[in-house]
Design an enzyme around this catalytic site. Sequence first.
Site, short mmCIF file in Angstrom:
data_model
loop_
_atom_site.label_atom_id
_atom_site.label_comp_id
_atom_site.label_asym_id
_atom_site.label_seq_id
_atom_site.Cartn_x
_atom_site.Cartn_y
_atom_site.Cartn_z
N GLY A 121 0.81 -1.21 0.00
CA GLY A 121 0.00 0.00 0.00
C GLY A 121 0.85 1.27 0.00
O GLY A 121 0.37 2.33 -0.40
N GLU A 124 1.64 1.75 -3.58
CA GLU A 124 0.40 2.17 -4.25
C GLU A 124 0.09 3.64 -3.97
O GLU A 124 -0.38 4.36 -4.84
CB GLU A 124 -0.77 1.28 -3.79
CG GLU A 124 -0.64 -0.13 -4.35
CD GLU A 124 -1.74 -1.05 -3.84
OE1 GLU A 124 -1.82 -1.23 -2.61
OE2 GLU A 124 -2.50 -1.56 -4.66
#
Length: 731
Positions: A121, A124
């Site tokens: 994440g 991301e």
Amino acid sequence: MTDLKLKHIKFDVDADGVATVLLDKKGEAFNSLGPDLGDDLFAAIEHIEGNDEIKAVVIGSAKKDNFLSGADIRWLKSLDDPAEAAEMLEAAQDGYMRIEKLATELGKPVVAAIHGACLGGGTELALACSMRIASNDEKKTQLGQPEVKLGLIPAAGGTQRLPRLVGVAAALDLILTGRTVRPRRALKMGLIDEACPKEVLLDIAKKRALEAVAAGPDQETDGENTIGRIRSFLAPAHLQQLALEENPVGRRLLFSKAEEAMLAETKGNYPAPPAALRAVKTGIDEGLDAGYAAEIDEFKELVVSPEAKALMSLFFATQDLKKDRGTDSDVAPRPVARTAVLGGGLMGGGIAAVNATVADTPTRIKEIDEAGVGRGLAYVGGVVNKQVKRRRLKPRDAAKRMHLVTATTDWSGFEKVDLVIEAVFEDLDLKREMVQQVEAVTGPETIFASNTSSIPIALIAEGAQRPENIIGMHYFSPVEKMPLLEIIVTDQTADWVTATAVAFGKKQGKTVIVVNDGTGFYTSRFVAPYMNEVGYLLEEGVSVEDIDAAMVDWGFPVGPAQLIDEVGIDVAAKVGKVMREAFGDRLVAPAGFDKLLADDRMGRKNGRGLYLYEDGKRQGVDPTVYDTLGVTPETKLAPSEIQDRLALHMVNEAALCLEEGILRSARDGDIGAMFGLAFPPFLGGPFSYVDKLGPGVVVERLTRLADSHGDRYQPAGILVEHANEEKLFRG
Ligand code: NAI
């Protein structure tokens, strides 16, 4: 200045209108994304969206060497409802989309300033920014999408934005393998736009953000403000173009090649990589919206799958072990400034190499003659050279590493050694002789550790002047590659000796389990029935091919017959005899091993085994092996029958090790099997496997096998107890 108050984020806006968002999860050394930090991040975005004074944004971290490690795995592991998972992903995707839109729709460029781990994440989040700048710290900074290692896929936009930024092939390489990249490589592949010293990271990030504001979304400038950087501010439109540039035929070929390579690697046992591939493909073939939806559809099922739960358990067990000092006492480990290794063969050479390249500790190799000295040093040289070739080591550091290792045929230099690791031949008398000689030339605080693969440490310590200084440090071959170290303590081993050996093992980069003494300890005992059972199956006329194929299909990287050839049929037979002496009929080595040895078949080492070898390379199965054994390979068993016989025999032995107190915990049994013996990680180790099937089912199957094949399958008492009480080992 701002009035925005957040618990997990340091937020500030400077006089130029650049908002700085520093991730800083309260009470933790690392940032991980769960509802807490997530809520704060999205509150900050909302504030930025509605505040005209904010012209640009820098997202960084207030932690020392960490940007954002990804999602909070404790939280992921607790998810058991696909619908709840989908809801949380929709929120994450939406939040990251709003970050992207700060630039593309509101004209506020967002620069990610990355130092330390930026994973899952974290990557991301960086991908949703309009520009990525990382510190050039090759040791601390790394980016990547390691979700598949936890049985998951990137699902906050990673499978969509990454291919559009770096190209489909490079993105698949990262997403399907979970491999991470350091700044130099990240820059080269276009994952980051710039790398700079960490001291100026935030300043440079702010500067680039303001330059991007000044340039505006429609212009490109040259000079310091490179086109590449500004292009990334133009994010989606440009990036989509990149993907479309690849023609459909080429793309189809790329996906099918990736699928082929992935299947060869995972044998269909890991659902995450194919799911990731489908999500990337959907996004490329059908567009972003379909791609984002595909990510969620795949993730919500994966996160509740037994494979993901097993891999997440493995992650926590490894984290737990890092904190485990190996003893209940709080005695401190003593410093190990100098080490020695007795025997510079395969294992001694490997241990010395790890001491030099990882533990950074001077090591003296003791051998019997000059040839042995040469072999030991050559092994270390080989490891160092390989690291230089792979650019893990700079040539000038290579010489420094080599200087850490010296070799001798006498005992000179031993008076200053804190830890002696013995790796001479597997012979009790020789090992006892080593203890005596080492005790004569070292001080009262020198530890003697044996790398024996099967002899009980208490036997080696018999007759020692300082048995409390004696311990087992059992490494696996090749030492520089295998992650496990099994430390064996006797009733007499002093706690400080255990604590010191554990601490040094960790310094060598190993995952360390501590077990109690006994023949074969845990790992050699665990693998013995597995190898024996191959002999029994062969004697029954099952072919080598069928045995190996069944176990590779079950999840092992190589089949057990191939493993026996690698280890050596002579070694397998020898270990088999030792085990029989200690454990009786349960671990009798089948007569077939002796027949093979009588035919001079030792395995790879002499080019004659169950398989054929040409120039050291393994070919197909040797068809003449059946004549040697006096069998015709015509018995056909269902793969599941072969798998049960091999796997459950081994799992039962692990349970006995726990019952007898050889293992301190089921956790250690799982880790030891996976890290030392390549037990399939998606099954989570032997104890997690029992939990998965249910102890009752395991007991039932073992009892059935005992009825048809003999008492060696009698289920361990601890398994029966767990079955009766409906208890799990790992919960
Ligand atoms: P190896 O045969 O490659 O090396 C043994 C070395 O010890 C030889 O170079 C020999 O010259 C040297 N040596 C013999 N007597 C000596 C003495 N008195 N003083 C100094 N050096 C002496 O054997 P390998 O495979 O390295 O095994 C060593 C030990 O490690 C054995 O106890 C073995 O059971 C154990 N082990 C082996 C594993 C493997 O996969 N090969 C795995 C784990 C443990």
